[in-house]
Design a protein around this motif. Structure first.
Motif, PDB file in Angstrom:
ATOM      1  N   ASP A  26      66.266  22.586  19.056  1.00 36.31           N
ATOM      2  CA  ASP A  26      66.056  21.961  20.364  1.00 36.31           C
ATOM      3  C   ASP A  26      67.149  20.925  20.644  1.00 36.31           C
ATOM      4  O   ASP A  26      67.679  20.845  21.755  1.00 36.31           O
ATOM      5  N   TYR A  27      67.469  20.139  19.634  1.00 34.43           N
ATOM      6  CA  TYR A  27      68.521  19.130  19.798  1.00 34.43           C
ATOM      7  C   TYR A  27      69.869  19.793  20.071  1.00 34.43           C
ATOM      8  O   TYR A  27      70.619  19.342  20.958  1.00 34.43           O
ATOM      9  N   MET A  28      70.184  20.874  19.341  1.00 32.12           N
ATOM     10  CA  MET A  28      71.457  21.557  19.539  1.00 32.12           C
ATOM     11  C   MET A  28      71.544  22.179  20.925  1.00 32.12           C
ATOM     12  O   MET A  28      72.627  22.259  21.515  1.00 32.12           O
ATOM     13  N   THR A  29      70.412  22.602  21.461  1.00 35.64           N
ATOM     14  CA  THR A  29      70.411  23.220  22.786  1.00 35.64           C
ATOM     15  C   THR A  29      70.603  22.197  23.896  1.00 35.64           C
ATOM     16  O   THR A  29      71.352  22.423  24.855  1.00 35.64           O
ATOM     17  N   PHE A  30      69.961  21.039  23.771  1.00 39.18           N
ATOM     18  CA  PHE A  30      69.973  20.048  24.844  1.00 39.18           C
ATOM     19  C   PHE A  30      70.860  18.840  24.524  1.00 39.18           C
ATOM     20  O   PHE A  30      70.722  17.806  25.163  1.00 39.18           O
ATOM     21  N   ARG A  31      71.755  18.967  23.562  1.00 35.35           N
ATOM     22  CA  ARG A  31      72.597  17.832  23.179  1.00 35.35           C
ATOM     23  C   ARG A  31      73.616  17.478  24.258  1.00 35.35           C
ATOM     24  O   ARG A  31      74.022  16.328  24.405  1.00 35.35           O
ATOM     25  N   GLY A  32      74.052  18.452  25.027  1.00 35.48           N
ATOM     26  CA  GLY A  32      75.039  18.191  26.069  1.00 35.48           C
ATOM     27  C   GLY A  32      74.399  17.940  27.416  1.00 35.48           C
ATOM     28  O   GLY A  32      73.239  18.299  27.644  1.00 35.48           O
ATOM     29  N   SER A  42      75.288  24.203  30.061  1.00 37.55           N
ATOM     30  CA  SER A  42      75.700  22.835  29.759  1.00 37.55           C
ATOM     31  C   SER A  42      77.113  22.574  30.274  1.00 37.55           C
ATOM     32  O   SER A  42      77.955  23.478  30.345  1.00 37.55           O
ATOM     33  N   SER A  72      72.855  13.498  32.646  1.00 38.43           N
ATOM     34  CA  SER A  72      72.601  14.826  33.184  1.00 38.43           C
ATOM     35  C   SER A  72      72.047  14.716  34.586  1.00 38.43           C
ATOM     36  O   SER A  72      71.213  13.870  34.876  1.00 38.43           O
ATOM     37  N   SER A 126      77.180  24.496  19.775  1.00 38.84           N
ATOM     38  CA  SER A 126      75.729  24.706  19.756  1.00 38.84           C
ATOM     39  C   SER A 126      75.380  26.170  19.535  1.00 38.84           C
ATOM     40  O   SER A 126      74.456  26.494  18.788  1.00 38.84           O
TER      41      SER A 126
END
Length: 350
Positions: free
Chosen positions: A194-200, A222, A40, A229
């Motif tokens: 939180d993981y689903m939001t920032f996974r990408g 993202s 990122s 997500s």
């Protein structure tokens, strides 16, 4: 020949300078646009919030939100103090109410102080880690409050429909387990969301059209496909929001049936008055939360998101203790006693 050579040299220098400028610009663009597979490039987010408002409007917002924040902290703090120290209201209903106020204090402190700071200073940036932490707390505390409101409805059902068995069913051990369950599922679900939001990876625009890091908005920034997500957060919102609603509806349907079966109209009014405060709080909280996380994102926009975000981040936490205290004689009496003890202690110290 000398003049022509100078012209050619000047042209070559200009071409060389142009190439350097293009090369420098290309390198900067390559450093900003990172391959999604490699990581990122976004290290911070910019909370747009009320950035486009005029200075006078921001000053007005600051004064208004500071007053609401101070009132919410004072009222919830008073409820926590009373429910945890006054032996005259030592019952499961007030035990849950104290924890609801504690959740409200945690909830408003995740977003409102930062918003107040951003209304004063020009730097509205937020680091990647701070955004992630803030979103986790919003998810965790918000979902714990959803579950706790359902348990409070169940408590009212037991108290009204099974009064003789109330002390046995809603023992202190059971109350502690219910509150712990709300906290546990809220904090665990917060990790997943939180993981689903920032996974990408994030290598697009980093401007968030709100005054805090709200998950559906962040996901759309993202680089990858945000649909998976968004669907996972939508599914979680359906489970976390609608499952407690089902328990609340069932509890109050049975309460209503029990109230209507009573012969005395005065008894009906007195019994139902103990439930109207909880129903009012549930309506405020669930309406705003469902609009933010269950509605399709195509129906949203900055002008629509901000009012509902303000509703469930500051208005509802401020209204909860006011609604309960104004409609509950025991709470009003406990508040008067607490304020009287405070005034007496101050007088003795002088």
């Amino acid at each position: 020949m000398t003049f022509v050579s100078q012209i050619r040299g000047t042209r070559k220098a200009q071409e060389f300078g142009d190439k350097q400028i293009i090369s420098s610009y290309s390198s900067r663009m390559r450093s900003q646009m990172v391959d999604p597979r490699n990581g990122s490039s976004v290290t911070k987010f910019v909370l747009v919030g009320f950035e486009q408002s005029s200075p006078s409007t921001r000053a007005l917002f600051f004064a208004l939100f500071l007053a609401l924040y101070s009132l919410a902290m004072a009222m919830n703090g008073l409820v926590i103090f009373i429910t945890w120290t006054d032996p005259s209201i030592n019952s499961p209903m007030y035990f849950f109410l104290g924890h609801l106020s504690f959740l409200d204090v945690c909830f408003i402190n995740t977003t409102i102080p930062q918003m107040l700071i951003h209304l004063v200073i020009k730097n509205h940036s937020l680091s990647f880690a701070s955004c992630l932490t803030q979103m986790y707390l919003v998810f965790g505390v918000g979902e714990a409050e959803c579950i706790l409101l359902a348990f409070m409805a169940y408590d009212r059902y037991v108290a009204i429909c099974h009064p003789l068995s109330y002390a046995q069913i809603m023992s202190w051990h059971v109350c502690m387990r219910l509150v712990s369950t709300a906290w546990f599922f809220g904090l665990i679900s917060g990790i997943l969301l939180d993981y689903m939001t920032f996974r990408g990876p994030f290598c697009r625009d980093n401007h968030i059209e709100n005054f805090f890091c709200e998950a559906p908005i962040v996901i759309t920034l993202s680089c990858g496909d945000p649909q998976f997500s968004l669907k996972m957060i939508f599914a979680d919102a359906i489970v976390v929001l609608l499952s407690p609603v089902v328990l609340i509806v069932i509890s109050y349907a049975r309460i209503l049936a029990s109230i209507l079966s009573r012969a005395s109209s005065s008894g009906r009014g007195k019994t139902f008055s103990t439930c109207t405060s909880h129903l009012t709080v549930v309506t405020f909280f669930y309406t705003s939360a469902m609009f933010s996380y269950v509605n399709p994102r195509s129906t949203h926009g900055p002008d629509k998101d901000k009012p509902f975000s303000l509703l469930y981040t500051i208005i509802t936490p401020m209204c909860n203790p006011i609604i309960y205290s104004f409609r509950n004689k025991e709470m009003k009496g406990a508040m008067v006693r607490a304020l009287g003890r405070t005034s007496l202690a101050q007088a003795e110290s002088v």
